[in-house]
Design a protein around this motif. Structure first.
Motif, mmCIF file in Angstrom:
data_model
loop_
_atom_site.group_PDB
_atom_site.id
_atom_site.type_symbol
_atom_site.label_atom_id
_atom_site.label_comp_id
_atom_site.label_asym_id
_atom_site.label_seq_id
_atom_site.Cartn_x
_atom_site.Cartn_y
_atom_site.Cartn_z
ATOM 1 N N ALA A 20 52.606 66.586 58.583
ATOM 2 C CA ALA A 20 53.733 67.477 58.306
ATOM 3 C C ALA A 20 53.518 68.835 58.967
ATOM 4 C CB ALA A 20 53.915 67.643 56.804
ATOM 5 N N PHE A 29 60.974 72.835 60.533
ATOM 6 C CA PHE A 29 61.102 72.139 59.247
ATOM 7 C C PHE A 29 62.418 71.357 59.142
ATOM 8 C CE2 PHE A 29 62.813 72.316 54.880
ATOM 9 C CZ PHE A 29 61.835 71.583 54.211
ATOM 10 N N SER A 33 62.142 64.761 59.506
ATOM 11 C CA SER A 33 62.489 63.936 58.354
ATOM 12 C C SER A 33 61.235 63.357 57.713
ATOM 13 C CB SER A 33 63.408 62.787 58.776
ATOM 14 O OG SER A 33 62.692 61.865 59.597
ATOM 15 N N MET A 34 61.369 62.946 56.484
ATOM 16 C CA MET A 34 60.258 62.282 55.800
ATOM 17 C C MET A 34 59.888 60.991 56.533
ATOM 18 S SD MET A 34 59.228 64.104 53.201
ATOM 19 C CE MET A 34 58.648 63.256 51.728
ATOM 20 N N ILE A 37 57.514 61.875 59.321
ATOM 21 C CA ILE A 37 56.175 62.156 58.794
ATOM 22 C C ILE A 37 55.465 60.847 58.469
ATOM 23 C CG2 ILE A 37 54.866 63.248 56.928
ATOM 24 C CD1 ILE A 37 57.189 65.309 56.734
ATOM 25 N N ASP A 54 59.036 65.819 47.551
ATOM 26 C CA ASP A 54 60.071 65.932 48.580
ATOM 27 C C ASP A 54 59.555 66.823 49.709
ATOM 28 O OD1 ASP A 54 60.313 68.627 47.610
ATOM 29 O OD2 ASP A 54 61.718 67.921 46.091
ATOM 30 N N LYS A 55 60.379 66.978 50.731
ATOM 31 C CA LYS A 55 59.973 67.743 51.912
ATOM 32 C C LYS A 55 59.783 69.230 51.590
ATOM 33 C CE LYS A 55 62.752 68.432 55.461
ATOM 34 N NZ LYS A 55 63.489 68.429 56.756
ATOM 35 N N GLN A 56 60.612 69.770 50.718
ATOM 36 C CA GLN A 56 60.486 71.181 50.311
ATOM 37 C C GLN A 56 59.142 71.430 49.640
ATOM 38 O OE1 GLN A 56 61.076 75.169 49.435
ATOM 39 N NE2 GLN A 56 62.342 73.906 50.785
ATOM 40 N N LEU A 58 56.476 69.766 50.109
ATOM 41 C CA LEU A 58 55.450 69.641 51.143
ATOM 42 C C LEU A 58 55.312 70.948 51.926
ATOM 43 C CD1 LEU A 58 53.435 67.688 52.364
ATOM 44 C CD2 LEU A 58 55.287 66.709 53.739
#
Length: 198
Positions: A20, A29, A33-34, A37, A54-56, A58
Motif C-alpha cells: 500500500a 491514494f 484500489s484494494m 493492493i 478499509d483503504k482509509q 490503511l
C-alpha cells in the motif's frame, strides 16, 4: 475460520502495508484500489480485510506509524546547548526521512485524503514534532544565540527545507548524505543566527 492459502498474519500484514505504501506513493491514494493492493501482495482482494477494515484505515495506519516512529527516534538531549540540539535535529531529520521517501511523500501529499477524525490525530502528531523544534529555537533565542522573529514560522520553514532533501538527494549522486547534512546545518545555523544570512 480457515486462513487464506499463502496468508500468514505475521508476514502478510506487513506485506499489505508495504504494498500500500509503495502504490499510494507511486499512483496516489485515490487512484489505488484494494484489488491492486491485493494483487501486489499476491492474495485475493477479500483477504485484505483480515488485515485492515478499509483503504482509509490503511492510509491512516501508514501515516500514524510513520509519525510515531519519527517521534520515538527524535533525539532527546535537553542538557545540550540549543545550537547542538538544533544541529542534531537537522542531521536527524535528513537521515530519518532519506531512508523513508515513500512514507514522507504520503505523509505530506495525502493529508487531504484523511477522514476528519484521522486528520486530527495525524495533525496532533505533526504538531508534537514541530513543537520539539520550536522549543529548541525558543531556547536558543533565550540564550541569545538565535535571532528568530517568529519561532512558529521559522519552525515550519526549517522543516520544509529539510524535508525537501528527499525529493532530490540520491545516494549515488555527487554529494554524500553527510555532506548534505553538513551544508544544510550550515544554512540553518546561519538562518537563525543573529545577523546571519543563507
Amino acid at each position: 475460520m480457515p486462513r487464506t492459502i499463502g496468508s500468514h498474519s505475521g508476514i502478510t500484514g506487513p506485506r499489505v502495508r508495504s504494498a500500500a505504501l509503495a502504490l499510494f506513493a507511486r499512483h496516489g491514494f485515490a487512484a489505488v484500489s484494494m484489488r491492486q493492493i491485493a494483487a501486489e501482495v499476491g492474495v485475493q482482494a477479500g483477504a485484505l480485510y483480515n488485515y485492515t477494515p478499509d483503504k482509509q484505515s490503511l492510509l491512516f495506519d501508514l501515516m500514524c506509524n510513520h509519525m510515531e516512529e519519527l517521534l520515538a527516534a527524535l533525539p532527546k538531549e535537553s542538557d545540550a546547548s540549543a545550537a547542538k540540539q538544533l544541529e542534531n535535529f537537522v542531521r536527524f531529520h535528513i537521515a530519518f526521512h532519506h531512508e523513508r521517501p515513500d512514507a514522507v511523500f504520503i505523509a505530506y501529499m495525502e493529508l487531504r485524503n484523511l477522514a476528519p477524525d484521522n486528520f486530527t490525530v495525524i495533525e496532533g502528531l505533526r504538531r508534537r514534532y514541530e513543537t520539539a523544534l520550536e522549543t529548541i529555537l525558543r531556547a536558543g533565542a533565550a540564550e541569545g544565540v538565535f535571532s528568530v522573529q517568529d519561532t512558529k514560522v521559522a519552525t515550519l520553514a526549517v522543516i520544509a527545507m529539510l524535508t525537501g532533501v528527499t525529493t532530490w538527494f540520491r545516494a549515488e549522486g555527487r554529494l554524500s548524505l553527510r555532506a548534505v547534512q553538513d551544508q544544510y546545518w550550515d544554512m540553518v545555523h546561519r538562518m537563525v543566527s543573529p545577523g546571519g544570512t543563507v
